[in-house]
Design a protein around this motif. Structure first.
Motif, PDB file in Angstrom:
ATOM      1  N   LEU B 180       0.836  -1.209   0.000  1.00 37.49           N
ATOM      2  CA  LEU B 180       0.000   0.000   0.000  1.00 37.49           C
ATOM      3  C   LEU B 180       0.867   1.254   0.000  1.00 37.49           C
ATOM      4  O   LEU B 180       0.695   2.139  -0.838  1.00 37.49           O
ATOM      5  CB  LEU B 180      -0.917  -0.026   1.226  1.00 37.49           C
ATOM      6  CG  LEU B 180      -1.620   1.296   1.541  1.00 37.49           C
ATOM      7  CD1 LEU B 180      -2.597   1.659   0.436  1.00 37.49           C
ATOM      8  CD2 LEU B 180      -2.337   1.229   2.872  1.00 37.49           C
ATOM      9  N   VAL B 181       1.838   1.325   0.922  1.00 32.53           N
ATOM     10  CA  VAL B 181       2.673   2.525   1.019  1.00 32.53           C
ATOM     11  C   VAL B 181       3.561   2.660  -0.219  1.00 32.53           C
ATOM     12  O   VAL B 181       3.708   3.757  -0.767  1.00 32.53           O
ATOM     13  CB  VAL B 181       3.515   2.484   2.315  1.00 32.53           C
ATOM     14  CG1 VAL B 181       4.660   3.465   2.239  1.00 32.53           C
ATOM     15  CG2 VAL B 181       2.646   2.799   3.497  1.00 32.53           C
ATOM     16  N   THR B 182       4.127   1.539  -0.667  1.00 29.82           N
ATOM     17  CA  THR B 182       4.961   1.595  -1.872  1.00 29.82           C
ATOM     18  C   THR B 182       4.170   2.181  -3.035  1.00 29.82           C
ATOM     19  O   THR B 182       4.643   3.071  -3.741  1.00 29.82           O
ATOM     20  CB  THR B 182       5.460   0.182  -2.213  1.00 29.82           C
ATOM     21  OG1 THR B 182       6.342  -0.226  -1.181  1.00 29.82           O
ATOM     22  CG2 THR B 182       6.196   0.155  -3.531  1.00 29.82           C
ATOM     23  N   ILE B 183       2.918   1.691  -3.207  1.00 29.44           N
ATOM     24  CA  ILE B 183       2.098   2.163  -4.320  1.00 29.44           C
ATOM     25  C   ILE B 183       1.707   3.628  -4.108  1.00 29.44           C
ATOM     26  O   ILE B 183       1.737   4.432  -5.043  1.00 29.44           O
ATOM     27  CB  ILE B 183       0.827   1.284  -4.474  1.00 29.44           C
ATOM     28  CG1 ILE B 183       1.220  -0.163  -4.757  1.00 29.44           C
ATOM     29  CG2 ILE B 183      -0.097   1.828  -5.535  1.00 29.44           C
ATOM     30  CD1 ILE B 183       1.575  -0.473  -6.169  1.00 29.44           C
ATOM     31  N   VAL B 184       1.367   3.992  -2.870  1.00 30.86           N
ATOM     32  CA  VAL B 184       0.970   5.383  -2.604  1.00 30.86           C
ATOM     33  C   VAL B 184       2.138   6.314  -2.892  1.00 30.86           C
ATOM     34  O   VAL B 184       1.992   7.330  -3.585  1.00 30.86           O
ATOM     35  CB  VAL B 184       0.483   5.549  -1.147  1.00 30.86           C
ATOM     36  CG1 VAL B 184       0.447   7.012  -0.754  1.00 30.86           C
ATOM     37  CG2 VAL B 184      -0.884   4.930  -0.976  1.00 30.86           C
ATOM     38  N   VAL B 185       3.323   5.962  -2.389  1.00 36.46           N
ATOM     39  CA  VAL B 185       4.492   6.830  -2.598  1.00 36.46           C
ATOM     40  C   VAL B 185       4.789   6.943  -4.089  1.00 36.46           C
ATOM     41  O   VAL B 185       5.002   8.044  -4.610  1.00 36.46           O
ATOM     42  CB  VAL B 185       5.710   6.281  -1.828  1.00 36.46           C
ATOM     43  CG1 VAL B 185       6.953   7.086  -2.176  1.00 36.46           C
ATOM     44  CG2 VAL B 185       5.482   6.328  -0.338  1.00 36.46           C
ATOM     45  N   ALA B 186       4.780   5.795  -4.778  1.00 38.88           N
ATOM     46  CA  ALA B 186       5.078   5.825  -6.213  1.00 38.88           C
ATOM     47  C   ALA B 186       4.029   6.650  -6.954  1.00 38.88           C
ATOM     48  O   ALA B 186       4.375   7.471  -7.809  1.00 38.88           O
ATOM     49  CB  ALA B 186       5.137   4.407  -6.764  1.00 38.88           C
ATOM     50  N   SER B 187       2.728   6.465  -6.619  1.00 42.43           N
ATOM     51  CA  SER B 187       1.689   7.199  -7.351  1.00 42.43           C
ATOM     52  C   SER B 187       1.778   8.683  -7.095  1.00 42.43           C
ATOM     53  O   SER B 187       1.628   9.486  -8.021  1.00 42.43           O
ATOM     54  CB  SER B 187       0.283   6.735  -6.972  1.00 42.43           C
ATOM     55  OG  SER B 187       0.271   5.388  -6.719  1.00 42.43           O
ATOM     56  N   VAL B 188       2.026   9.069  -5.829  1.00 41.30           N
ATOM     57  CA  VAL B 188       2.141  10.501  -5.553  1.00 41.30           C
ATOM     58  C   VAL B 188       3.316  11.076  -6.337  1.00 41.30           C
ATOM     59  O   VAL B 188       3.211  12.137  -6.949  1.00 41.30           O
ATOM     60  CB  VAL B 188       2.301  10.748  -4.045  1.00 41.30           C
ATOM     61  CG1 VAL B 188       2.702  12.181  -3.770  1.00 41.30           C
ATOM     62  CG2 VAL B 188       1.007  10.429  -3.335  1.00 41.30           C
ATOM     63  N   GLY B 189       4.422  10.333  -6.349  1.00 44.52           N
ATOM     64  CA  GLY B 189       5.571  10.793  -7.115  1.00 44.52           C
ATOM     65  C   GLY B 189       5.228  10.942  -8.580  1.00 44.52           C
ATOM     66  O   GLY B 189       5.547  11.949  -9.222  1.00 44.52           O
ATOM     67  N   ILE B 190       4.517   9.936  -9.132  1.00 45.40           N
ATOM     68  CA  ILE B 190       4.194   9.950 -10.557  1.00 45.40           C
ATOM     69  C   ILE B 190       3.219  11.084 -10.871  1.00 45.40           C
ATOM     70  O   ILE B 190       3.398  11.839 -11.825  1.00 45.40           O
ATOM     71  CB  ILE B 190       3.614   8.578 -10.981  1.00 45.40           C
ATOM     72  CG1 ILE B 190       4.752   7.559 -11.045  1.00 45.40           C
ATOM     73  CG2 ILE B 190       2.890   8.661 -12.299  1.00 45.40           C
ATOM     74  CD1 ILE B 190       4.310   6.141 -11.258  1.00 45.40           C
ATOM     75  N   VAL B 191       2.195  11.232 -10.036  1.00 45.16           N
ATOM     76  CA  VAL B 191       1.165  12.231 -10.321  1.00 45.16           C
ATOM     77  C   VAL B 191       1.706  13.646 -10.152  1.00 45.16           C
ATOM     78  O   VAL B 191       1.387  14.540 -10.926  1.00 45.16           O
ATOM     79  CB  VAL B 191      -0.072  11.984  -9.424  1.00 45.16           C
ATOM     80  CG1 VAL B 191      -1.050  13.127  -9.508  1.00 45.16           C
ATOM     81  CG2 VAL B 191      -0.746  10.694  -9.820  1.00 45.16           C
ATOM     82  N   CYS B 192       2.569  13.862  -9.130  1.00 46.42           N
ATOM     83  CA  CYS B 192       3.072  15.222  -8.886  1.00 46.42           C
ATOM     84  C   CYS B 192       4.215  15.573  -9.816  1.00 46.42           C
ATOM     85  O   CYS B 192       4.362  16.728 -10.214  1.00 46.42           O
ATOM     86  CB  CYS B 192       3.568  15.376  -7.452  1.00 46.42           C
ATOM     87  SG  CYS B 192       2.263  15.277  -6.262  1.00 46.42           S
TER      88      CYS B 192
END
Lengths: 397, 388
Positions: B180-192
């Motif tokens: 969950l955290v890995t995906i959240v961190v990666a998605s926030v990085g990708i989206v921002c």
């Protein structure tokens, strides 16, 4: 050809808020104001927060006694008398040590694999490609943890150490190798080595000049090897072998003497070299592919054989493409060495941003110093790179 | 000499053959499997030696791997005794029951068990968004990007952190963990990173000196320091810079660090794309009367982003691997949960660490390899227009 403008009418006036110049100034003033406000607010908050937590500011901590020990120090360091400033230098030297050895290994491994990927041997090319695809797609931190926890820490205990003939011990506390001890007279060997290197360069210059004038070739490689390696060896023997080894010896609780290579250091070195080699291999492959086939064919048609073609035609042109990305891989390796903090190798970040920061609480100063170090390394490298690039850039007519 | 005379001459000389002989087949050793072997594996003594060496290496490595992962592996068991050689009296490979038991911890971390459906919904929503955006024949891809970049972040934030007003009890981010955290961190990085990176890249090419200076300093500064120090800065200095009552929690600090770091790298990727756009495109856009933002949005970015897609995906691969570094500032990402689980005394056995790392390696490898395949397919597709 000219365009007839209606004469007499005044130039169209634009409202000042539509004037691009005025707008641009307004935007920039706004940006500066926002940044200035953010910096001001951050500084005010930081001062307030630091005062509340009773944390000193300034660089006074630099000369304070550190009071902690570092497992690997290239310069004298002890917890009782050494300062935080000295801990910084110990950490920086450890970072530079692992980075420089890592760069050498990664370059050798990377070039071998990059060339292997282009090999005509199907098996070699596929294995090299497999290496690159596997290593590149697994996070470096995971690889470091694997090397440290699953490989090196899983080695036998001290009592069941592997003993390698030649006085080498290997166990889960590290690798112990004999330490050379230089006696009086070893200076002559060093002088011989320097003389050998200078002689080899001089011979190369002379041989090249002679080849340009007469076309005769000289055995540069073997003569150079004899001068660089043979001469110091001869002097070593003549000087009565002023070199001894201190062998590690198994004591009751630990191994004493010799050079100790920590498992943390070895794991970091393995991880960084193997990971970066995969990227260097891709850089090398792209560089060699960038030299068009026509160059090789033209060299063959001039009568050059395969080896001189590679040395004189392909490699110099490929290097032009390879060196800039190669340097950025070296920088990446140096920056990635900060992952040492995860396995406890005492690099700059682990010692300084970790332990010193925790003890002093002076986050702003410590983080700023650490960043300044890496920034200096990066900017100095890119400056050198720019100079190099402008020197080797293709000059076209 | 006419044609008929020549023909006549040839037919009259009996010892000259009139028709060409059919080509003989090449020697058997040059074609088929044998020829392939000779050309590709055994072309010279050096190559023969290499082939033998590599074959021996593979003959040792592959059976060892298969033996560890499958043949000697333990498939069922309740605790560490199932995976210890001293208890089982046989060679032990991977300890899979450890993974089965810890899998839900690897996925959700310490997220409260009754609330875990929210994480599942988040994964499903994210999967829909990713497919919508990456599958080029998907319908209404413009809506897809609105969904991915606006709807998804807002709904996931509400879903995961909770909102008492609509009956979702709040969950502290300290409890989040694992994939969950890995995906959240990666998605926030990708989206921002993409929008901020585009702004920084435009800023770096701007004619306004203050904007350009700010962009250059930011990009060069962030790219010049290691991610670990950026994360340290975010985790120890960010709380100093904001008033005490607004101090952000640990995860948010790491997210800020990752987003800033990824943006600087993205800015350089986008800048390379902007530089590849011919000056005539800018001039043409201005000549038809477009303003700056219209020009960027309608003319420049569609072309620049198209040619940078492979590099953008490569940056995302790097970002995905870099998410493991949040480990260092004390966040329970996937790798950290593996690290915590492997030292649990209940499963302490010599093979536990290796099993845990193998699972993590397979997980990261699949994601990164899939992304790199996508980038390569994209590159091939985009190159089609330039083919002659």
């Amino acid at each position: 050809m000219s365009i007839d403008l209606p004469t007499g009418s005044p130039p169209a006036r634009v409202a000042f808020y539509n004037d691009p110049k005025a707008r641009s100034i307004a935007y920039q003033v706004a940006l500066c104001a926002v940044i200035g406000f953010l910096v001001y607010a951050a500084a005010r908050n930081a001062i307030a927060n630091l005062e509340r937590a009773h944390i000193a500011s300034g660089f006074g901590f630099w000369n304070t006694t550190a009071g902690f020990d570092i497992s690997q120090a290239l310069i004298q360091f002890d917890s009782q008398t050494s300062s935080y400033g000295r801990a910084f230098w110990v950490g920086l030297l450890n970072t530079l040590l692992v980075a420089s050895i890592g760069i050498v290994i990664a370059t050798i491994l990377g070039f071998i694999i990059g060339i292997a990927r282009l090999s005509k041997n199907w098996l070699v090319a596929k294995v090299a490609a497999g290496y690159v695809e596997t290593i590149r797609n697994i996070p470096l931190l995971l690889q470091l943890l694997f090397w440290y926890n699953a490989v090196l820490k899983a080695l036998p205990e001290f009592r069941e150490s592997f003993v390698i003939p030649g006085g080498i011990y290997l166990n889960n506390r590290g690798l112990f190798i004999p330490q050379p001890i230089f006696k009086d007279g070893f200076g002559w060997v060093l002088i011989a080595l320097a003389a050998g290197v200078i002689g080899a360069i001089a011979f190369y210059v002379w041989a090249r000049k002679r080849q340009e004038q007469t076309g005769q070739q000289a055995p540069v490689f073997s003569v150079g090897l004899a001068l660089v390696i043979g001469l110091p060896l001869v002097v070593l023997v003549l000087a009565g072998f002023p070199l001894a080894f201190e062998f590690p010896a198994a004591g009751r609780f630990n191994i004493n003497g010799g050079i100790e290579i920590l498992p943390e250091f070895a794991a970091l070195l393995f991880g960084l070299s193997i990971y970066t080699a995969a990227f260097i291999a891709e850089v090398v492959r792209a560089g060699i592919l960038a030299v068009s086939r026509g160059q090789t064919e033209a060299a063959y048609s001039l009568g050059l054989r395969a080896r001189p073609t590679l040395r004189l035609i392909v490699v110099p042109q490929a290097m032009r493409v390879i060196i800039p990305p190669l340097t950025s891989q070296y920088l990446n390796l140096t920056k990635n060495s900060t992952l040492a903090v995860a396995i406890g190798y005492p690099d700059l970040v682990q010692v300084f941003t970790g332990t010193v920061l925790n003890q002093t609480g002076q986050a702003v100063e410590v983080v700023a110093i650490t960043m300044a170090v890496y920034l200096t390394i990066s900017l100095a490298t890119s400056l050198l790179m720019n100079i190099y690039n402008s020197r080797i850039a293709l000059v076209e007519r | 000499m006419t044609m008929s005379e020549g023909d006549l001459a040839v037919t009259e000389i009996k010892f000259v053959r009139g028709a060409t002989i059919a080509a003989r087949p090449p020697p058997a050793a040059m074609t088929g499997a044998l020829g392939w072997l000779r050309a590709n594996l055994l072309s010279s003594p050096f190559n023969i030696a290499l082939t033998i060496l590599i074959a021996l290496l593979l003959a040792w490595l592959i059976p060892e791997l298969v033996k560890f992962l499958l043949i000697d592996a333990v498939w069922t068991g309740a605790d560490r005794d199932a995976c210890r050689e001293v208890v089982q009296h046989r060679e032990i490979g991977a300890c899979w029951p450890f993974v089965w038991e810890r899998w839900s911890y690897f996925v959700y971390g310490s997220y409260p068990i009754p609330q875990r459906w929210r994480v599942d919904v988040f994964f499903a929503m994210l999967a829909i968004g990713v497919v919508w955006l990456l599958w080029l024949e998907a319908p209404r891809r413009d809506l897809g990007s609105v969904y991915f970049f606006i709807v998804l972040p807002i709904t996931s934030f509400i879903l995961l952190t909770g909102w008492s007003a609509i009956g979702l009890p709040p969950v502290d981010t300290a409890l989040w963990g694992g994939i969950l955290v890995t995906i959240v961190v990666a998605s926030v990085g990708i989206v921002c990173s993409l929008p901020i990176g585009i702004l920084l890249a435009l800023g770096r090419r701007s004619r306004m000196p203050a904007v350009r200076l700010f962009s250059v300093v930011f990009i060069e500064f962030v790219r010049g320091v290691p991610l670990v120090t950026v994360l340290f800065m975010a985790s120890v200095m960010l709380p100093l810079f904001v008033p005490e009552e607004y101090s952000p929690d640990k995860l948010v600090r790491a997210l800020v660090g990752i987003a800033l770091f990824a943006s600087a790298y993205m800015a350089e990727v986008v800048r390379a794309g902007l530089q590849a756009i011919p000056k005539g495109q800018f001039e043409g856009a201005m000549a038809v009367g477009l303003g700056y933002w219209q020009m960027i949005r309608l003319i420049i970015l569609p072309q620049a982003l198209k040619i940078t897609i492979p590099n953008i995906v490569n940056t995302y691969i790097g970002l995905f691997k870099d998410t493991t570094l949040v480990f260092i500032v004390g966040i329970f990402d996937f790798l950290r949960t593996v690290e915590v689980a492997r030292i649990d005394p209940k499963w302490a056995a010599p093979v536990t660490s290796t099993t845990g790392y193998a699972v993590a390696a397979i997980f990261y490898w699949i994601f990164c390899y899939a992304m790199s395949r996508y980038a390569r397919a994209m590159e091939a597709r985009l190159a089609q227009g330039d083919k002659r």
